[in-house]
Design an enzyme around this catalytic site. Sequence first.
Site, PDB file in Angstrom:
ATOM      1  N   HIS A  98       0.841  -1.203   0.000  1.00  0.00           N
ATOM      2  CA  HIS A  98       0.000   0.000   0.000  1.00  0.00           C
ATOM      3  C   HIS A  98       0.874   1.249   0.000  1.00  0.00           C
ATOM      4  CE1 HIS A  98       0.161   1.526   4.237  1.00  0.00           C
ATOM      5  NE2 HIS A  98       0.309   0.279   4.592  1.00  0.00           N
ATOM      6  N   GLU A 113      -5.360   1.679   2.185  1.00  0.00           N
ATOM      7  CA  GLU A 113      -5.154   0.555   3.116  1.00  0.00           C
ATOM      8  C   GLU A 113      -5.373   0.989   4.557  1.00  0.00           C
ATOM      9  OE1 GLU A 113      -2.866  -2.075   5.901  1.00  0.00           O
ATOM     10  OE2 GLU A 113      -2.652   0.078   5.520  1.00  0.00           O
TER      11      GLU A 113
END
Length: 359
Positions: free
Chosen positions: A67, A210
């Site tokens: 992420h 995320e």
Amino acid sequence: MEDTKKLVTQLVSIPGLSGHEIKIREHLTRFWEPLTDEIQTTKLGSLHALKKGDGVTPRKSILIATHMDAIGMMVTAIEDGLLRLTKIGGIDNRTLPGLPVNVHTQSGDLPGVVVLPPTHTLPDEQDSKKTIELKYLLVDTGLSAREVSRKVNLGDLVTFNVEALDLGDGYLSAPYMDNRSSVAILTQILQILQTRNHQWDVWAVATAQEEIDFQGAITSGYALRPTIAVVVDVTFANGPGTPSHESFDMDKGPTFDIGPSTHPKLYQAFIDFAEKREISFHRGVYSRGSGTDADGIQLATEGIPTMLIGLPLRYIHTPVEMIQVRDIQRTARLIAEFIEQMDDTFMDTLSWDEESEPI
């Protein structure tokens, strides 16, 4: 090592809070374009880059997800030239008073500092012995109330204004090592694969959002439908006061994490490979959700066999996160070499054998 330090230092200096990843995505696009065959941005804002394998079509594919978003803050109110804030992602309030920040406005970035009001003005429950709640903290830009009202809007983003610090012997400290250090791993995997043959297609994915619930991972899993996936994220490194059974030594390689989101045979395949190559690693465990993109990717489509690999990081979700550069290099080499040895028969080793599975 110097090239890796330079890469990490670049990555942590670029803004990209959850849901607002455009600047880091633009930089990654420039990094990855020469290393991949195709590159695209999803509707949610994740970045997908394909490095084609040299196997017979139709080729199997492996998705490597890291992420790219980061934690931070957002302006919720302007009072007498001072800014009130809310969090984006998880931030430890203890680290905020006195912290230099950047306020990202439409007219440019404004430097500021997070300040405390005088103790006697706080409610009794917020005495000096307790961590001050975010709602009582303010950002002071040093500008007049009129200038602040003219330049700052509600919803403007606020990021940590702390430069990367080279501590020597491969140790680096900076904000946003979670998860830009893992993005550096993925970038180095792509660099290594430039000179290696690999049969499988490789999807390099920098996911969005995320830190606020794995949205980018879920949508990327559905969009790409890879054969298998590997998620690389940070994990807890040993440090002051950390329980030894819940944290890991730095400079001794990544963690291989087993839990509900990890495919047990893919996990064992990585262990066998690392032991054969004499690459150091730790074993990590999680009993419920992992708190990473692995939780989203493994549930996409009909289910994607997923492996979770952790990079030990000290002081997670603070402005002084710390990593060891050699762990980045080890992890990149391990994953790249794992990809290199995957052939058409690899998936046969992951098939379920119910009679031999433990209860």
